[in-house]
Design a protein around this motif. Structure first.
Motif, mmCIF file in Angstrom:
data_model
loop_
_atom_site.group_PDB
_atom_site.id
_atom_site.type_symbol
_atom_site.label_atom_id
_atom_site.label_comp_id
_atom_site.label_asym_id
_atom_site.label_seq_id
_atom_site.Cartn_x
_atom_site.Cartn_y
_atom_site.Cartn_z
ATOM 1 N N ASP A 1 -29.639 -13.122 -109.277
ATOM 2 C CA ASP A 1 -30.335 -14.337 -108.855
ATOM 3 C C ASP A 1 -29.414 -15.549 -108.785
ATOM 4 O OD1 ASP A 1 -32.973 -15.627 -108.223
ATOM 5 O OD2 ASP A 1 -32.406 -16.824 -109.977
ATOM 6 N N LYS A 2 -28.338 -15.535 -109.569
ATOM 7 C CA LYS A 2 -27.403 -16.661 -109.541
ATOM 8 C C LYS A 2 -26.844 -16.868 -108.146
ATOM 9 C CE LYS A 2 -23.003 -18.203 -111.526
ATOM 10 N NZ LYS A 2 -21.933 -17.894 -112.505
ATOM 11 N N TYR A 3 -26.444 -15.770 -107.472
ATOM 12 C CA TYR A 3 -25.888 -15.865 -106.137
ATOM 13 C C TYR A 3 -26.979 -16.110 -105.101
ATOM 14 C CZ TYR A 3 -21.829 -13.934 -108.498
ATOM 15 O OH TYR A 3 -20.794 -13.730 -109.367
ATOM 16 N N GLN A 4 -28.185 -15.528 -105.329
ATOM 17 C CA GLN A 4 -29.299 -15.775 -104.427
ATOM 18 C C GLN A 4 -29.664 -17.260 -104.431
ATOM 19 O OE1 GLN A 4 -30.063 -13.446 -102.530
ATOM 20 N NE2 GLN A 4 -29.806 -11.501 -103.548
ATOM 21 N N SER A 5 -29.690 -17.837 -105.624
ATOM 22 C CA SER A 5 -30.030 -19.249 -105.767
ATOM 23 C C SER A 5 -29.016 -20.138 -105.049
ATOM 24 C CB SER A 5 -30.107 -19.620 -107.247
ATOM 25 O OG SER A 5 -30.324 -21.002 -107.410
ATOM 26 N N TYR A 6 -27.749 -19.792 -105.192
ATOM 27 C CA TYR A 6 -26.692 -20.564 -104.528
ATOM 28 C C TYR A 6 -26.857 -20.523 -103.010
ATOM 29 C CZ TYR A 6 -22.054 -21.692 -102.725
ATOM 30 O OH TYR A 6 -21.020 -22.235 -102.011
ATOM 31 N N PHE A 7 -27.110 -19.316 -102.466
ATOM 32 C CA PHE A 7 -27.218 -19.191 -101.017
ATOM 33 C C PHE A 7 -28.509 -19.828 -100.506
ATOM 34 C CE2 PHE A 7 -27.297 -16.618 -97.000
ATOM 35 C CZ PHE A 7 -26.095 -17.109 -96.514
ATOM 36 N N ARG A 8 -29.606 -19.749 -101.295
ATOM 37 C CA ARG A 8 -30.851 -20.430 -100.914
ATOM 38 C C ARG A 8 -30.623 -21.925 -100.763
ATOM 39 N NH1 ARG A 8 -33.500 -17.129 -104.841
ATOM 40 N NH2 ARG A 8 -33.440 -18.864 -106.317
ATOM 41 N N SER A 9 -29.896 -22.494 -101.717
ATOM 42 C CA SER A 9 -29.649 -23.936 -101.661
ATOM 43 C C SER A 9 -28.786 -24.302 -100.457
ATOM 44 C CB SER A 9 -28.976 -24.410 -102.956
ATOM 45 O OG SER A 9 -27.674 -23.850 -103.097
ATOM 46 N N LYS A 10 -27.835 -23.433 -100.106
ATOM 47 C CA LYS A 10 -26.990 -23.692 -98.941
ATOM 48 C C LYS A 10 -27.812 -23.637 -97.651
ATOM 49 C CE LYS A 10 -22.962 -24.512 -100.655
ATOM 50 N NZ LYS A 10 -22.305 -25.823 -100.433
ATOM 51 N N MET A 11 -28.685 -22.629 -97.540
ATOM 52 C CA MET A 11 -29.542 -22.512 -96.363
ATOM 53 C C MET A 11 -30.468 -23.728 -96.256
ATOM 54 S SD MET A 11 -29.105 -19.614 -94.559
ATOM 55 C CE MET A 11 -30.685 -19.081 -93.884
ATOM 56 N N ARG A 12 -31.054 -24.122 -97.362
ATOM 57 C CA ARG A 12 -31.991 -25.249 -97.364
ATOM 58 C C ARG A 12 -31.279 -26.551 -96.995
ATOM 59 N NH1 ARG A 12 -37.058 -25.724 -99.285
ATOM 60 N NH2 ARG A 12 -37.814 -27.863 -99.566
ATOM 61 N N ALA A 13 -30.137 -26.790 -97.626
ATOM 62 C CA ALA A 13 -29.397 -28.027 -97.354
ATOM 63 C C ALA A 13 -28.944 -28.094 -95.904
ATOM 64 C CB ALA A 13 -28.195 -28.122 -98.290
ATOM 65 N N THR A 14 -28.520 -26.963 -95.356
ATOM 66 C CA THR A 14 -28.065 -26.926 -93.965
ATOM 67 C C THR A 14 -29.207 -27.211 -93.003
ATOM 68 O OG1 THR A 14 -26.424 -25.275 -94.597
ATOM 69 C CG2 THR A 14 -26.848 -25.542 -92.255
ATOM 70 N N ALA A 15 -30.383 -26.634 -93.292
ATOM 71 C CA ALA A 15 -31.560 -26.880 -92.446
ATOM 72 C C ALA A 15 -31.963 -28.346 -92.489
ATOM 73 C CB ALA A 15 -32.717 -25.991 -92.897
ATOM 74 N N GLU A 16 -31.881 -28.965 -93.648
ATOM 75 C CA GLU A 16 -32.225 -30.385 -93.764
ATOM 76 C C GLU A 16 -31.303 -31.249 -92.921
ATOM 77 O OE1 GLU A 16 -32.034 -31.130 -97.925
ATOM 78 O OE2 GLU A 16 -34.021 -30.294 -98.364
ATOM 79 N N SER B 1 -29.580 -30.334 -90.233
ATOM 80 C CA SER B 1 -29.726 -30.062 -88.803
ATOM 81 C C SER B 1 -31.136 -30.316 -88.282
ATOM 82 C CB SER B 1 -29.331 -28.608 -88.508
ATOM 83 O OG SER B 1 -30.142 -27.703 -89.245
ATOM 84 N N GLY B 2 -32.040 -30.816 -89.138
ATOM 85 C CA GLY B 2 -33.378 -31.182 -88.692
ATOM 86 C C GLY B 2 -34.318 -30.008 -88.519
ATOM 87 N N ARG B 3 -34.142 -28.938 -89.278
ATOM 88 C CA ARG B 3 -35.021 -27.779 -89.209
ATOM 89 C C ARG B 3 -35.765 -27.613 -90.532
ATOM 90 N NH1 ARG B 3 -30.197 -26.360 -86.474
ATOM 91 N NH2 ARG B 3 -30.604 -26.052 -84.249
ATOM 92 N N ASP B 4 -36.828 -26.845 -90.508
ATOM 93 C CA ASP B 4 -37.680 -26.677 -91.683
ATOM 94 C C ASP B 4 -36.893 -25.976 -92.799
ATOM 95 O OD1 ASP B 4 -39.576 -26.018 -93.589
ATOM 96 O OD2 ASP B 4 -41.130 -25.577 -92.121
ATOM 97 N N PRO B 5 -36.637 -26.658 -93.918
ATOM 98 C CA PRO B 5 -35.851 -26.036 -95.000
ATOM 99 C C PRO B 5 -36.588 -24.909 -95.703
ATOM 100 C CG PRO B 5 -36.642 -28.203 -95.657
ATOM 101 C CD PRO B 5 -36.973 -28.060 -94.210
ATOM 102 N N ASP B 6 -37.932 -24.953 -95.713
ATOM 103 C CA ASP B 6 -38.691 -23.870 -96.347
ATOM 104 C C ASP B 6 -38.482 -22.554 -95.601
ATOM 105 O OD1 ASP B 6 -39.709 -25.573 -98.281
ATOM 106 O OD2 ASP B 6 -41.493 -26.076 -97.106
ATOM 107 N N ILE B 7 -38.427 -22.635 -94.285
ATOM 108 C CA ILE B 7 -38.187 -21.434 -93.479
ATOM 109 C C ILE B 7 -36.796 -20.880 -93.762
ATOM 110 C CG2 ILE B 7 -37.826 -20.605 -91.115
ATOM 111 C CD1 ILE B 7 -40.097 -22.428 -90.235
ATOM 112 N N ALA B 8 -35.806 -21.772 -93.841
ATOM 113 C CA ALA B 8 -34.432 -21.334 -94.127
ATOM 114 C C ALA B 8 -34.354 -20.647 -95.471
ATOM 115 C CB ALA B 8 -33.490 -22.537 -94.085
#
Length: 461
Positions: free
Chosen positions: A148-163, A165-172
């Motif tokens: 989960d440590k690595y999953q959490s890191y990648f989730r945060s990267k996907m969310r931050a990137t979506a924010e 670029s103006g896309r829904d971070p929940d979807i990311a």
């Protein structure tokens, strides 16, 4: 006011109006004309058709630098990938987000895992018919979900990137975590992956296009000059050598050559192979700014410490352990991008991956050395490289001079002082000897009781 004065005033007003128009032209119109004249008409295209790893990152840095030199108006990434390394994907993502040149993504079939992160970072996303984007959960080498440590890191990267670029971070985030449920989009227990129509509906695709030309037409770039990135032979070689699999093989050659050289000291094939492996391992990493001078020095000191343990101070153990530690440390740190002793930007997963490559290479080298190499050298053409014949006593081969052995039990005189070594005289023949017990003075009688190689062991009678 007379007629002349009125005409003069009218002339001054006209001059002021003319000056005002000229000033407006200089301040507003002329810069726009100059800027328009300098606008680039170049679209730079970079292809990603492989696993997201060091070679892709290497080529992308070159491509973005060339696009900047050409003053390109747009960069298009043409992607078809099932994903790859998190570290390299994050480096590519960061480069895209910081690019002053707009970056468009053309998903040509797949943008999975790390490819999804890279796509979300782009200004616009285009997808060809039948393409998909998502399924970005982090997995280990055997395909199992990472901790989960690595999953959490990648989730945060996907969310931050979506924010950004103006896309829904929940979807990311749902593309990484199957436990996230979004009403009308994804159910709990299912990892989110979008088709073209779904991506269009939820703003994860700007338009469906069949070709690159359609993408250009959609952005009024159909008349632009299209420049494709073409890596040079040197770039291809560097990309090959910095691949973790190739780096592992080079580590095996490097350490294997050193091992065999320590077994039979002297300048020969093993040390030459080791030197070549070291050059091919460190040179591309050094050119890419990953391996630094001090890391190479650490590796070299480790090799010297191991050599000292073998030849200078054998049996201590401390020097050998220190040498092995420095060798592993030097190789591992050479494969991660740090600045001098600053490891702020070095992520733990990247460091662990490099450490794993080094350890697996050492393990593979040990297996080859202990198990496979003896079989290889006793079969086929490799037999010519080894001495595979034994010298038997029955064929007349002996380890020591038989004359020495025949003197055991004989008596004689000390020809010189034995303190404890010296010369003795037995039946008119001189021999090297060493006394056991006490020193023996010249002329005293001795008895030969044993031998060690070419030397006789004697005692005073």
């Amino acid at each position: 006011m007379n007629n002349c004065g009125f005409k003069l005033l009218l002339s001054l007003m006209r001059m002021k109006a003319l000056y005002f128009l000229l000033l407006t032209l200089v301040i507003w119109v002329l810069p726009k004309i100059v800027t328009a004249g300098n606008d680039s008409n170049i679209v730079y295209v970079f292809e990603i058709n492989d696993e997201i790893a060091e070679p892709v990152w290497h080529n992308m840095q070159k491509a973005f630098a060339q696009a900047k030199e050409l003053n390109a108006s747009t960069i298009v990434i043409n992607m078809n990938t099932y994903g790859g390394g998190v570290v390299m994907a994050d480096s590519i993502r960061t480069t895209i987000l910081r690019s002053k040149i707009p970056v468009f993504m053309l998903i040509n079939n797949n943008a999975a895992s790390a490819g999804a992160l890279i796509s979300i970072a782009c200004t616009k996303i285009y997808m060809t018919p039948g393409s998909t984007i998502g399924a970005a959960t982090v997995v280990t080498q055997d395909g199992a979900p990472a901790i989960d440590k690595y999953q959490s890191y990648f989730r945060s990267k996907m969310r931050a990137t979506a924010e950004v670029s103006g896309r829904d971070p929940d979807i990311a985030e749902a593309m990484v975590d199957q436990d996230i449920e979004i009403e009308g989009i994804t159910e709990k227990g299912k990892l989110l992956t979008f088709t073209v129509s779904e991506a269009l509906k939820h703003n994860y695709c700007d338009k469906e296009v069949a070709t690159l030309q359609e993408l250009l037409k959609e952005n009024d770039l159909e008349t632009s000059e299209v420049v494709h990135y073409k890596p040079s032979n040197i770039d291809n070689l560097i990309s090959l050598l910095i691949n973790p699999a190739v780096s592992g093989v080079l580590i095996m050659i490097m350490l294997g050559g050193i091992y065999f050289e320590l077994q039979s000291p002297g300048i020969g094939f093993p040390i030459a192979a080791s030197a070549l492996g070291a050059v091919l391992f460190f040179a591309p990493l050094y050119l890419e700014g990953m391996a630094e001078n001090w890391e190479i020095v650490v590796f070299a000191i480790g090799i010297l410490a191991i050599a000292a343990e073998v030849f200078v101070i054998p049996g201590t153990g401390i020097t050998g352990i220190l040498g092995v530690t420095l060798v592993i440390g030097g190789l591992t740190l050479s494969m991660v991008k740090n600045v001098h002793l600053d490891f702020t930007m070095v992520r733990l997963d990247g460091l662990l991956m490099s450490f794993s490559v080094v350890l697996m290479s050492i393990l593979a080298m040990a297996i080859v050395t202990i198990v496979m190499l003896p079989r290889m050298l006793t079969s086929g053409r490799l037999q010519a490289l080894v001495l595979n014949k034994s010298q038997q006593v029955k064929d007349g081969y002996v380890g020591i001079d038989q004359t020495i052995q025949s003197q055991i039990g004989m008596k004689g005189l000390a020809f010189t002082d034995l303190r404890p070594s010296g010369k003795i005289l037995v039946n008119g023949n001189h021999f090297d000897a060493s006394s056991i017990g006490s020193y023996i003075t010249k002329g005293e009688q001795i008895e030969i009781i044993d031998s060690e190689g070419p030397q006789l062991i004697v005692r005073k009678i």
